[in-house]
Design a protein around this motif. Sequence first.
Motif, short mmCIF file in Angstrom:
data_model
loop_
_atom_site.label_atom_id
_atom_site.label_comp_id
_atom_site.label_asym_id
_atom_site.label_seq_id
_atom_site.Cartn_x
_atom_site.Cartn_y
_atom_site.Cartn_z
N UNK A 1 0.85 -1.16 0.00
CA UNK A 1 0.00 0.00 0.00
C UNK A 1 0.91 1.24 0.00
N UNK A 2 0.53 2.23 -0.82
CA UNK A 2 1.28 3.49 -0.88
C UNK A 2 0.64 4.48 0.10
N UNK A 3 1.47 5.13 0.92
CA UNK A 3 0.96 6.12 1.88
C UNK A 3 0.55 7.37 1.10
N UNK A 4 -0.73 7.77 1.21
CA UNK A 4 -1.23 8.94 0.46
C UNK A 4 -0.79 10.25 1.10
N UNK A 23 5.04 9.48 3.22
CA UNK A 23 4.11 9.80 2.14
C UNK A 23 4.74 9.39 0.80
N UNK A 24 3.97 8.68 -0.01
CA UNK A 24 4.44 8.25 -1.33
C UNK A 24 5.26 6.97 -1.31
N UNK A 25 5.51 6.42 -0.13
CA UNK A 25 6.31 5.19 -0.02
C UNK A 25 5.39 3.99 0.15
N UNK A 32 -4.13 -7.63 13.14
CA UNK A 32 -4.46 -8.72 14.05
C UNK A 32 -5.80 -8.37 14.68
N UNK A 33 -6.23 -9.16 15.62
CA UNK A 33 -7.48 -8.83 16.31
C UNK A 33 -7.37 -7.55 17.11
N UNK A 34 -6.14 -7.21 17.53
CA UNK A 34 -5.95 -6.07 18.42
C UNK A 34 -5.21 -4.88 17.81
N UNK A 35 -4.35 -5.13 16.80
CA UNK A 35 -3.47 -4.07 16.31
C UNK A 35 -3.47 -3.94 14.79
N UNK A 36 -3.12 -2.71 14.35
CA UNK A 36 -2.76 -2.44 12.97
C UNK A 36 -1.27 -2.09 13.03
N UNK A 37 -0.45 -2.83 12.32
CA UNK A 37 0.99 -2.62 12.34
C UNK A 37 1.43 -2.23 10.94
N UNK A 38 2.18 -1.13 10.85
CA UNK A 38 2.66 -0.65 9.56
C UNK A 38 4.17 -0.76 9.54
N UNK A 39 4.70 -1.40 8.46
CA UNK A 39 6.15 -1.58 8.33
C UNK A 39 6.63 -0.99 7.01
N UNK A 40 7.83 -0.46 7.07
CA UNK A 40 8.51 0.05 5.86
C UNK A 40 9.84 -0.68 5.76
N UNK A 41 10.03 -1.36 4.63
CA UNK A 41 11.24 -2.16 4.40
C UNK A 41 11.52 -3.09 5.58
#
Length: 119
Positions: A1-4, A23-25, A32-41
């Motif tokens: 997913x690209x960060x808007x 942004x743009x990356x 998971x049931x409890x968290x949204x985790x965002x990773x870059x590389x």
Amino acid sequence: MIVPQSYQIQINEHYYSVPYLYIGKRVDVYTSNDYIIVKYEGKEICRHLRTDGEGRTVVDSHKPEAHQNIDRKTASTIQLMMCLKSVKVWMTAYIVTAYQKSNSIRITIDQKKLPSVRA
């Protein structure tokens, strides 16, 4: 997913902020049931408690400084509006009381009797 440009990614009907530097990356999003985790590389850049339903979860440190200042100014404006609303309600009550006592619409305002209101 690209960060808007809004630096908020949508998961189902809810938006979660991502640090604006991304942004743009392309990021990977894990849920998971409890968290949204965002990773870059492969490196975790943010984590949010998962919220079901519409809405937004925004962390101040994810915003550019200019956006943080806008939010502070907006909060100050809202406080001022609430203060003015309180004075208006008080003034309305004072006018009604003055009219009921004298059946006239002569209004005088004594500054010493005004309630102290702090913004």
